[in-house]
Scaffold this motif. Structure first.
Motif, PDB file in Angstrom:
ATOM      1  N   TRP A 170       8.418  -2.169   1.185  1.00  0.00           N
ATOM      2  CA  TRP A 170       9.181  -3.039   2.306  1.00  0.00           C
ATOM      3  C   TRP A 170       8.765  -2.138   3.448  1.00  0.00           C
ATOM      4  N   GLN A 171       8.677  -1.106   3.700  1.00  0.00           N
ATOM      5  CA  GLN A 171       8.422  -0.223   4.981  1.00  0.00           C
ATOM      6  C   GLN A 171       7.037  -0.366   5.234  1.00  0.00           C
ATOM      7  N   THR A 172       6.240  -0.948   4.422  1.00  0.00           N
ATOM      8  CA  THR A 172       4.890  -1.425   4.834  1.00  0.00           C
ATOM      9  C   THR A 172       4.751  -2.536   5.631  1.00  0.00           C
ATOM     10  N   ILE A 173       5.811  -3.307   5.609  1.00  0.00           N
ATOM     11  CA  ILE A 173       5.855  -4.660   6.382  1.00  0.00           C
ATOM     12  C   ILE A 173       5.754  -4.422   7.893  1.00  0.00           C
ATOM     13  N   ALA A 174       6.535  -3.112   8.183  1.00  0.00           N
ATOM     14  CA  ALA A 174       6.488  -2.667   9.725  1.00  0.00           C
ATOM     15  C   ALA A 174       5.501  -2.085  10.028  1.00  0.00           C
ATOM     16  N   SER A 175       4.726  -1.243   9.260  1.00  0.00           N
ATOM     17  CA  SER A 175       3.590  -0.513   9.469  1.00  0.00           C
ATOM     18  C   SER A 175       2.049  -1.138   9.397  1.00  0.00           C
ATOM     19  N   ARG A 176       2.038  -2.195   8.314  1.00  0.00           N
ATOM     20  CA  ARG A 176       0.813  -2.582   7.970  1.00  0.00           C
ATOM     21  C   ARG A 176       0.616  -4.239   8.120  1.00  0.00           C
ATOM     22  N   GLU A 177       1.816  -4.876   8.149  1.00  0.00           N
ATOM     23  CA  GLU A 177       1.820  -6.359   8.380  1.00  0.00           C
ATOM     24  C   GLU A 177       1.983  -6.883   9.785  1.00  0.00           C
ATOM     25  N   ASP A 178       2.990  -6.016  10.279  1.00  0.00           N
ATOM     26  CA  ASP A 178       3.487  -6.643  11.537  1.00  0.00           C
ATOM     27  C   ASP A 178       2.535  -6.379  12.786  1.00  0.00           C
ATOM     28  N   ASN A 179       2.434  -6.981  13.693  1.00  0.00           N
ATOM     29  CA  ASN A 179       1.945  -6.821  14.854  1.00  0.00           C
ATOM     30  C   ASN A 179       2.740  -5.654  15.618  1.00  0.00           C
ATOM     31  N   PRO A 180       2.184  -4.460  15.990  1.00  0.00           N
ATOM     32  CA  PRO A 180       2.911  -3.302  16.209  1.00  0.00           C
ATOM     33  C   PRO A 180       3.710  -3.766  17.688  1.00  0.00           C
TER      34      PRO A 180
END
Ligand SMILES: [Zn+2]
Ligand SMILES: [Zn+2]
Length: 450
Positions: A260-270
């Motif tokens: 789930w933490q990869t949602i912020a780091s890899r899926e979401d526009n920073p």
């Protein structure tokens, strides 16, 4: 200069000064100053009689009485909650002054299950039963008591300034802010149908790291969408010594948390802020037993609606994908539930309205006392008044509540100041209340001026 002339000058200057004093225009500042002693007494009374969310009976009665005394038509016992155990303690004061726009002014009024440790002479000693029937200490640890004093002071000031505005002010004393359910309960009970849809909505909150005399505001998003998500990870339990005969839901839950933490780091526009926090995880009973299931509770924070939708979908997808990868049979797939009735929408400060009010506040308080504050991923159900499409322009601003000497002292010591919800948080009441009244009164006057 003869004696005659001196006497003539004295009489002349008196004749100018006396009428000028008699008709001196009342200002938000002068009215706030005049009301402060009595508002401080109200503040201390409310502070020492805090009530939990959804149980604001005494506080609501006090506010209703004060709004009535300030000249409002008052309606009490407003609020329809999804959970029938909560009674509606919302109070609406309608202040009418001819035709014109309608402005909503909101305070919250609930306290928190916290044992007060401020050491103040008027500190709360109250205990109460929480909704699970447990005895808890109760404290105004979020400063909603100061909000109530600002709210009453603003109503009193605007009643005395009726020659400067026209229209209708809806004073809304909202219960259950800390649960994020109070604003929705008022709207569900027909707040806008019964009292009219406002043209503008104004809210405020004291700030535990901003100096007294200052206010702060963020243009655009200022608080986040808050979603609560429940996840039940289902495995196949067994003996801790024979993992090959089980499907371990604890290892699987750990995989999900990291993924789930990869949602912020890899899926979401920073450039779109998001937070996924697992605040609670429970599974198992003993060292040597692999349990059948693990339960998790998540808080998910976003600003934009499309980002919210994507993050919630990703949480579901990742949970189910991890389960497939772990060989969980389809009938034991994880159950992911977004608690729709606990959603708090993002608070969006209408940029145009924010700019307009900032100009007024700079004039009233001094330019250096109006700060542009950073948005946060906290939540605030004031957003509900703006409606889901933000179609009612709204602004929620901060009021500084801390002595600058204390800020400097903590900074020097490298320590964090007591935050909102801390057992040690208390605003410095007089300047906090005064600044709040001046800022709110000036804002309403700007929007309703003659
Ligand atoms: Zn709070
Ligand atoms: Zn609060």
């Amino acid at each position: 200069m003869t004696n005659m002339n001196v006497r003539f000058c004295t009489i002349l200057s008196l004749s100018i000064v006396v009428p000028a004093l008699a008709f001196a225009q009342q200002t938000p500042q002068s009215l706030a100053d005049a009301e402060l002693p009595s508002l401080l007494a109200i503040y201390k009374d409310v502070h020492s009689h805090p009530e939990l969310s959804g149980h604001e009976e005494r506080t609501a009665a006090l506010i209703a009485k004060e709004l009535g005394a300030a000249g409002c038509e008052v309606a009490e016992h407003l609020g329809k909650y999804a959970d029938p155990k909560f009674k509606g303690y919302g109070v609406i004061g309608v202040m009418k002054n001819g035709d014109g726009s309608t402005v909503l002014v909101r305070t919250d009024m609930d306290a928190l299950p916290v044992e007060e440790e401020t050491g103040l002479p008027y500190a709360s000693k109250v205990t109460s039963k929480n909704d699970e029937g447990k005895d808890v200490h109760v404290m105004h640890a979020c400063g909603h008591d100061a909000h109530i004093a600002v709210f009453i002071g603003t109503a009193r000031a605007l009643a005395k300034l009726k020659d400067q505005w026209h229209g209708t002010i809806l004073f809304v004393a909202q219960p259950a802010e800390e649960l994020g359910t109070g604003a929705r309960a008022l709207l569900k009970d027909g707040l806008y149908d019964r009292f009219g849809k406002p043209d503008f909505a104004l809210g405020f909150h004291d700030k535990a790291d901003m100096q007294i005399g200052h206010i702060g505001v963020t243009e655009g998003y200022t608080y986040a969408n808050v979603d609560s998500v429940d996840v039940t990870v289902r495995g196949v339990g067994g003996h801790g010594a024979y993992p090959h005969k089980t499907k371990d839901p604890i290892v699987l839950a750990a995989e999900m948390i990291n993924s789930w933490q990869t949602i912020a780091s890899r899926e979401d526009n920073p450039l779109d802020p998001i937070v996924v926090t697992v605040g609670s995880i429970h599974g198992g009973t003993k060292h040597n037993i692999i349990p059948d299931e693990v339960k998790m509770q998540l808080t998910v924070r976003t600003y934009k609606t499309d980002v919210r939708d994507r993050v919630l979908a990703a949480i579901d997808r990742i949970a189910k994908g991890c389960a497939v990868a772990a060989g969980i049979p389809p009938e034991r797939a994880p159950i992911v539930t977004v608690r729709k009735d606990e959603f708090t929408p993002a608070t969006y400060n209408n940029p145009e309205l924010t700019k307009r009010l900032v100009a007024v506040w700079k004039e009233q308080l001094g330019a250096e006392k109006v700060e542009a504050t950073d948005p946060t991923m906290g939540g605030e159900d004031f957003s509900e008044y703006s409606l889901p499409d933000h179609s009612i322009p709204a602004v929620d601003f901060h009021i500084g509540a801390v002595d600058p000497a204390k800020i400097a002292e903590y900074k020097q010591a490298g320590k964090e100041l007591p935050s909102l919800h801390s057992s040690k948080f208390a605003p410095v009441p007089e300047p906090t209340i005064r600044t709040g009244i001046v800022a709110m009164t000036a804002a309403v006057l700007e929007l309703m001026k003659k």
